[in-house]
Write an enzyme that holds these catalytic residues in place. Structure first.
Site, mmCIF file in Angstrom:
data_model
loop_
_atom_site.group_PDB
_atom_site.id
_atom_site.type_symbol
_atom_site.label_atom_id
_atom_site.label_comp_id
_atom_site.label_asym_id
_atom_site.label_seq_id
_atom_site.Cartn_x
_atom_site.Cartn_y
_atom_site.Cartn_z
ATOM 1 N N ALA A 18 0.822 -1.212 0.000
ATOM 2 C CA ALA A 18 0.000 0.000 0.000
ATOM 3 C C ALA A 18 0.860 1.268 0.000
ATOM 4 O O ALA A 18 2.087 1.208 0.063
ATOM 5 C CB ALA A 18 -0.931 -0.020 1.206
ATOM 6 N N HIS A 19 0.188 2.396 -0.043
ATOM 7 C CA HIS A 19 0.900 3.675 -0.149
ATOM 8 C C HIS A 19 1.705 4.000 1.107
ATOM 9 O O HIS A 19 1.326 3.654 2.202
ATOM 10 C CB HIS A 19 -0.039 4.828 -0.498
ATOM 11 C CG HIS A 19 -1.247 4.985 0.369
ATOM 12 N ND1 HIS A 19 -2.128 6.010 0.199
ATOM 13 C CD2 HIS A 19 -1.716 4.249 1.402
ATOM 14 C CE1 HIS A 19 -3.087 5.899 1.083
ATOM 15 N NE2 HIS A 19 -2.869 4.846 1.823
#
Lengths: 360, 360, 360
Positions: free
Chosen positions: A252-253
């Protein structure tokens, strides 16, 4: 299946003798040194000219029956299977891999840009890079020397692909993503799609938080098929040097993954979590967001890690437990049903004793 | 939604009467045999001309309200909804599927090679195959008769695609992979990317084990969107005949999957594991590496199978338990918290009894 | 990393003063109003000209050290870091997102159809749509005004793409799928592949149930990279307005997802299940088929939901439990091993008491 150098590598097929190979590996050998090696195979399917490797001593008896011409074996291996040349190594698997690289080279397309590809006039392509058919390379993107793009790769504007890096078909490299050297990205992987971030407005609608950051993939990383690594909201998602990522993994980011980490298939790491160096994730692991996973932590397959872990932690389960605690708990779990019944019986017996005692 | 033959199949839309359909299916019928059928639908959305199917007897009352013209029902169905022709079948769902194939044909592009595709001069394409726009077909690859490649498919060198096999857009078939006949592979699936294998050197770096083997997909297999099946290190990853694989599934290197196996979405099978015939995996299952899963084993959704299973095993949970044991354990689990408290109370009562007894 | 408007948006880079921004946001400010803002960044990496946002009051001390020129802060924020202009908002994060949209626009390719794309003569493309290189658009497909197709997108026949919708590279939109307005679909996602449905014939072979239905994606949905949403067998799989779906998610056939739902990465929803509005799924969740999940239900990461849930339910675990019950059960689980041993000891003590009592 025997892999022959002439078939796969297709570049000047040559032979090597078993003694020549032993010298190349810096290893002693026994048996016929002049036997010619032309390929490699597994113990059970090898034929004449093949090199095999004995990693697991429990399989030693298979050496007697193998059709191979030579075998890499542990340095202290004492058997002498008839007609088989033995090469002795302190690390047989590593020596075998070195030997195999003489016979087998992964498929590489020819150097040059295929005429069907669409390259922005402001993109820079190194002259000895290879760009296959139907690749799209955006404005100001850079493809460095020796990089290989198989057909149907999409490189968005401002992305940078390092030297000797290989992108397989259907890989997407989104805008501004930076990929290091000697990275391999398998088919369908997506690097730099938007992170998943929203905030709710007063009417319960999800308003998108702009995902304006980037992704950095350092040197010598390998990324599996259909894996996705999202861009950061403001900073950069980072995968450090030498880390290996399997298929269908989700990063994920704003995540930061350390050096020489292993992430097995279908694992997921939620937003802003940091993994140290040499962390190991089994398959289908999930790690919560904003956690800090210490160097060398080992996370068992299918675990759900719900908070930060110290260096060297070994955990399993969802929510995760220290691994020995988890094993004991799960060995005990099937006994819980009977325990509940037995407990009620025991309670009655205590009640009877109490009744008796109060009468006395 | 009613699916009409004229809309979908686009090939000489014809009608069939209910009695004609009953004859075709080898089934008796009741009610008006001359009613014309032009399509099929679900019970609630069907209209005139539609055929419907009653699989679940609990939905029988919906037949009274359906707008359909005919229904396939179980052989012993006793109701006679007004105005509805009934076709009686020992296996209504199977008969319905046969009927539907008269009305509905999946989308197929025209025969021939689209002029934009890039085909190696050494590739062999059967004259009646269909190759869509922007496909890339590598050296010595083979596309057999009747095979269909939708646009944007990547077939690497030496790969073989069997007769009547369908590859949807963005599928990647890696070098040397062999696909059988009548296989369907949905969009974005990747067959033959490198297996995930490394050994650590003395400095803790992960050295890649060459993934020089292949993949064999036998006849009549279906593979879901974005699923990944890795190539073996030395031998071949094998998916046997008639096996059906859902979306986002991961099959690791050297795995062997038997015949008529079902693998539901997001499942993963780790390296070198063998599944027998007719094994069933629910969604999000994970199976450990080097395990042997016996014929007909049933593995519940989300299970983590940590070792080999005998034929016919039924398991659930992580680590897996026999399914009834797992159900009892998990029914008991919510009672554990109170049990711990009650146990301490009981212990005190026993202590009091002991104190009393020792005084006596 | 500071994102500057000149670098990313590339469209007439302008400046705005802090007081001008405060007016635009309808917020009061303190400090130097004339300072010029040119971009935005995180607290720790911001430099002159950058706007930052303080969402979490625990990070307030970082405002003293930030290099930013202005900060959006909560309305009741009382500190006054030197040299920093403050903009006060009732919802700082939402105000910051509004501000950021002045500086940052996501990458968009130019309007028009790239000459390499292959468009069916019966497809309709709105004149101001953008269709990148190597896109394939099938018969009777429709691309509405302002829609954006990045390169290498595959749109099958009869599919409809709504206005302002963005499809990233390697997206597959299968036959007849209908996508609403302002939808974003990230790279590699597959919308409308066949649902996974078979019935067994008398010899145990899996006969395919035709997947003749469709998919409807309503307005303002976002779909992550490599996510797959299958077509229905007869009706339509539906994703309602404003729902946000992360990467590698699996939505099976006939599923209906409500409005403003959040599905985190690697989740899966099995066939025919219905999710209400504003449901929240953490990562790696699995939901059984044919279930009904009430509005606003919250499902913790990695849960396996095995039956329907009422509105507002909060659950965790596999099989799922009410979340507090689950927490207590899993806090207790590590104590089970010792409890079993202690229970046996207590049983012996009760036996001894009983023996003693019977002697008395």
């Amino acid at each position: 299946m025997s892999v022959k150098m002439s078939k796969k590598a297709k570049s000047d097929p040559t032979e090597i003798t078993a003694s020549g190979l032993a010298d190349y590996l810096g290893c002693p050998h026994s048996g016929e040194g002049g036997v010619k090696l032309t390929g490699f195979a597994g113990l059970e399917t090898a034929g004449p000219g093949d090199l095999v490797c004995l990693v697991n001593l429990r399989l030693a008896e298979k050496l007697d029956k193998t059709g191979a011409s030579a075998a890499v074996v542990p340095a202290d291996f004492s058997l002498k299977p008839e007609g088989l040349t033995l090469i002795y190594s302190d690390n047989p698997h590593l020596s075998f891999i070195k030997a195999v690289s003489l016979f087998f080279a992964p498929l590489r397309p020819p150097v040059g840009v295929h005429p069907t590809s669409v390259i922005s006039p402001t993109a820079k392509i190194a002259p000895n890079a290879s760009v296959g058919a139907f690749c799209c390379i955006g404005d100001e993107a850079e493809i460095s020397e020796g990089a290989v793009l198989f057909p149907l790769v999409s490189v968005y504007p401002l992305a940078k692909i390092g030297a000797q890096t290989v992108l397989h078909s259907h890989v997407s490299i989104r805008e501004g993503v930076e990929i290091g050297r000697r990275v391999t990205i398998h088919n369908g992987a997506v690097i730099g799609a938007d992170g998943f971030g929203y905030i709710q407005d007063s009417e319960g609608r999800h308003i998108k938080i702009p995902q304006a950051g980037g992704v950095i993939i350092e040197d010598d990383v390998e990324i599996g098929a259909n894996t996705t690594i999202d861009r950061a909201a403001l900073e950069r998602t980072v995968i450090r040097q030498g880390t290996k990522i399997d298929n269908l993994v989700m990063i994920a980011h704003n995540v930061s993954i350390g050096r020489h980490v292993i992430l097995a298939a279908q694992s997921g790491v939620a937003g802003s979590t940091r993994l140290g160096d040499r962390v190991f994730l089994g398959g289908q692991v999930g790690i919560v967001d904003h956690a800090d996973i210490g160097d060398g932590a080992m996370i068992n397959a299918k675990s759900g890690v719900t908070k930060s872990l110290p260096p060297g932690a070994m955990v399993s389960g969802n929510p995760h437990l220290e691994i020995h605690t988890w094993r004991k708990a799960h060995r005990s779990l099937p006994k819980l049903y009977d325990l509940l019944k037995e407990f009620n019986r025991l309670k009655k017996r205590v009640e009877e004793l109490e009744a008796k005692a109060s009468k006395d």
